[in-house]
Write a protein that holds these residues in place. Structure first.
Motif, PDB file in Angstrom:
ATOM      1  N   VAL A 112      51.574  45.948  44.971  1.00  0.00           N
ATOM      2  CA  VAL A 112      50.323  45.282  45.334  1.00  0.00           C
ATOM      3  C   VAL A 112      50.225  45.469  46.841  1.00  0.00           C
ATOM      4  CG1 VAL A 112      49.041  43.121  45.473  1.00  0.00           C
ATOM      5  CG2 VAL A 112      50.450  43.614  43.461  1.00  0.00           C
ATOM      6  N   VAL A 113      49.225  46.216  47.263  1.00  0.00           N
ATOM      7  CA  VAL A 113      49.064  46.550  48.672  1.00  0.00           C
ATOM      8  C   VAL A 113      48.435  45.384  49.431  1.00  0.00           C
ATOM      9  CG1 VAL A 113      47.943  48.143  50.288  1.00  0.00           C
ATOM     10  CG2 VAL A 113      48.829  48.993  48.106  1.00  0.00           C
ATOM     11  N   GLN A 114      47.430  44.764  48.811  1.00  0.00           N
ATOM     12  CA  GLN A 114      46.701  43.681  49.475  1.00  0.00           C
ATOM     13  C   GLN A 114      45.994  42.847  48.415  1.00  0.00           C
ATOM     14  OE1 GLN A 114      43.757  45.182  52.184  1.00  0.00           O
ATOM     15  NE2 GLN A 114      43.497  43.235  53.206  1.00  0.00           N
ATOM     16  N   TRP A 115      45.822  41.551  48.700  1.00  0.00           N
ATOM     17  CA  TRP A 115      45.057  40.693  47.800  1.00  0.00           C
ATOM     18  C   TRP A 115      44.497  39.521  48.592  1.00  0.00           C
ATOM     19  CZ3 TRP A 115      50.195  40.056  48.429  1.00  0.00           C
ATOM     20  CH2 TRP A 115      50.676  38.759  48.581  1.00  0.00           C
ATOM     21  N   ASP A 116      43.441  38.932  48.052  1.00  0.00           N
ATOM     22  CA  ASP A 116      42.895  37.683  48.572  1.00  0.00           C
ATOM     23  C   ASP A 116      42.414  36.872  47.366  1.00  0.00           C
ATOM     24  OD1 ASP A 116      40.273  38.593  47.899  1.00  0.00           O
ATOM     25  OD2 ASP A 116      39.906  39.322  49.928  1.00  0.00           O
ATOM     26  N   ALA A 117      41.582  35.887  47.576  1.00  0.00           N
ATOM     27  CA  ALA A 117      41.169  34.994  46.493  1.00  0.00           C
ATOM     28  C   ALA A 117      40.403  35.697  45.386  1.00  0.00           C
ATOM     29  CB  ALA A 117      40.323  33.846  47.057  1.00  0.00           C
ATOM     30  N   THR A 118      39.725  36.799  45.688  1.00  0.00           N
ATOM     31  CA  THR A 118      38.911  37.458  44.664  1.00  0.00           C
ATOM     32  C   THR A 118      39.246  38.927  44.427  1.00  0.00           C
ATOM     33  OG1 THR A 118      37.179  38.000  46.283  1.00  0.00           O
ATOM     34  CG2 THR A 118      36.935  35.926  45.046  1.00  0.00           C
ATOM     35  N   ARG A 119      40.053  39.534  45.277  1.00  0.00           N
ATOM     36  CA  ARG A 119      40.308  40.982  45.161  1.00  0.00           C
ATOM     37  C   ARG A 119      41.801  41.297  45.188  1.00  0.00           C
ATOM     38  NH1 ARG A 119      36.117  40.552  48.905  1.00  0.00           N
ATOM     39  NH2 ARG A 119      34.176  41.456  48.181  1.00  0.00           N
ATOM     40  N   ALA A 178      46.491  45.161  37.119  1.00  0.00           N
ATOM     41  CA  ALA A 178      46.098  44.703  38.458  1.00  0.00           C
ATOM     42  C   ALA A 178      45.422  43.337  38.364  1.00  0.00           C
ATOM     43  CB  ALA A 178      45.174  45.724  39.110  1.00  0.00           C
ATOM     44  N   MET A 179      44.601  43.145  37.335  1.00  0.00           N
ATOM     45  CA  MET A 179      43.944  41.851  37.130  1.00  0.00           C
ATOM     46  C   MET A 179      44.986  40.761  36.867  1.00  0.00           C
ATOM     47  SD  MET A 179      40.817  42.985  34.669  1.00  0.00           S
ATOM     48  CE  MET A 179      40.404  44.720  34.730  1.00  0.00           C
ATOM     49  N   ALA A 180      45.987  41.062  36.059  1.00  0.00           N
ATOM     50  CA  ALA A 180      47.047  40.090  35.770  1.00  0.00           C
ATOM     51  C   ALA A 180      47.814  39.735  37.044  1.00  0.00           C
ATOM     52  CB  ALA A 180      47.991  40.636  34.704  1.00  0.00           C
ATOM     53  N   LEU A 231      48.858  35.967  41.639  1.00  0.00           N
ATOM     54  CA  LEU A 231      48.904  35.832  43.098  1.00  0.00           C
ATOM     55  C   LEU A 231      47.868  34.859  43.641  1.00  0.00           C
ATOM     56  CD1 LEU A 231      49.434  39.573  44.010  1.00  0.00           C
ATOM     57  CD2 LEU A 231      51.072  37.714  44.359  1.00  0.00           C
ATOM     58  N   SER A 232      46.719  34.803  43.006  1.00  0.00           N
ATOM     59  CA  SER A 232      45.646  33.945  43.513  1.00  0.00           C
ATOM     60  C   SER A 232      45.769  32.504  43.014  1.00  0.00           C
ATOM     61  CB  SER A 232      44.282  34.507  43.105  1.00  0.00           C
ATOM     62  OG  SER A 232      44.103  34.424  41.701  1.00  0.00           O
ATOM     63  N   GLY A 233      46.737  32.260  42.129  1.00  0.00           N
ATOM     64  CA  GLY A 233      46.932  30.916  41.619  1.00  0.00           C
ATOM     65  C   GLY A 233      46.077  30.582  40.416  1.00  0.00           C
ATOM     66  N   ILE A 283      44.305  51.250  42.624  1.00  0.00           N
ATOM     67  CA  ILE A 283      43.669  50.442  41.591  1.00  0.00           C
ATOM     68  C   ILE A 283      43.096  49.200  42.267  1.00  0.00           C
ATOM     69  CG2 ILE A 283      43.988  49.233  39.400  1.00  0.00           C
ATOM     70  CD1 ILE A 283      46.770  51.467  40.318  1.00  0.00           C
ATOM     71  N   MET A 284      41.797  49.013  42.148  1.00  0.00           N
ATOM     72  CA  MET A 284      41.109  47.888  42.770  1.00  0.00           C
ATOM     73  C   MET A 284      40.503  47.024  41.672  1.00  0.00           C
ATOM     74  SD  MET A 284      41.512  48.905  45.931  1.00  0.00           S
ATOM     75  CE  MET A 284      40.383  48.030  46.977  1.00  0.00           C
ATOM     76  N   ALA A 285      40.589  45.718  41.843  1.00  0.00           N
ATOM     77  CA  ALA A 285      39.932  44.788  40.922  1.00  0.00           C
ATOM     78  C   ALA A 285      39.342  43.652  41.746  1.00  0.00           C
ATOM     79  CB  ALA A 285      40.918  44.251  39.890  1.00  0.00           C
ATOM     80  N   GLU A 286      38.149  43.233  41.337  1.00  0.00           N
ATOM     81  CA  GLU A 286      37.480  42.118  41.997  1.00  0.00           C
ATOM     82  C   GLU A 286      37.053  41.100  40.952  1.00  0.00           C
ATOM     83  OE1 GLU A 286      33.742  40.998  44.934  1.00  0.00           O
ATOM     84  OE2 GLU A 286      34.023  43.082  44.311  1.00  0.00           O
TER      85      GLU A 286
END
Length: 144
Positions: free
Chosen positions: A23-30, A63-65, A70-72, A105-108
């Motif tokens: 996982v390269v990067q994540w935030d609350a929605t991506r 990626a969604m999982a 990660l986002s809680g 792989i990107m997911a939003e």
């Protein structure tokens, strides 16, 4: 960045079926994940040595999982997650296995409510679009 070893705690998949390398990067929605497993001859999605580009939906689902954990949105690893629907899928090529670069792989997350989420997703390699679409996921319980 989260490496492959730590992804095992976030995903319901084990061994070779864990398709993401990081996982390269994540935030609350991506979330942005990366993988080189499309070049692995032992990839469990391969048939006759080939990996269809539509298998990218499974990369996106993982990626969604990872994002959910990660986002809680998910307290722990999901016991069962169902892809309830996949829509507006656009496939730009037939195969993933011949690509020399890593998959991005990107997911939003577009919508979330009790046990249901909707994501848009895309896969690319070296800046070239490979696959995109939207997915609805239904979660059924969690591992205690």
């Amino acid at each position: 960045m989260i490496g492959r070893a730590n992804l095992a705690a976030l995903l319901p998949h084990e061994g070779a079926m864990c398709l993401l390398d990081s996982v390269v990067q994540w935030d609350a929605t991506r979330v942005h994940c990366r993988s080189a497993t499309h070049r692995d001859a032992a990839n469990p999605l391969a048939q006759d040595g080939r990996i269809a580009a539509l298998c990218g939906v499974e990369y996106a689902a993982q990626a969604m999982a990872a994002h959910g954990a990660l986002s809680g949105e998910i307290g722990s690893r999901p016991r069962l997650g169902y892809l309830a629907s996949v829509r507006d899928v656009v496939c730009e090529m037939a195969w993933l296995d011949g690509l020399a670069g890593d998959l991005d792989i990107m997911a939003e997350q577009l919508h979330a409510e009790a046990g249901r989420v909707i994501y848009s997703f895309s896969l690319a390699c070296d800046g070239q679009a490979l696959l995109s679409g939207r997915a609805a996921v239904v979660l059924d319980g969690v591992i205690a």
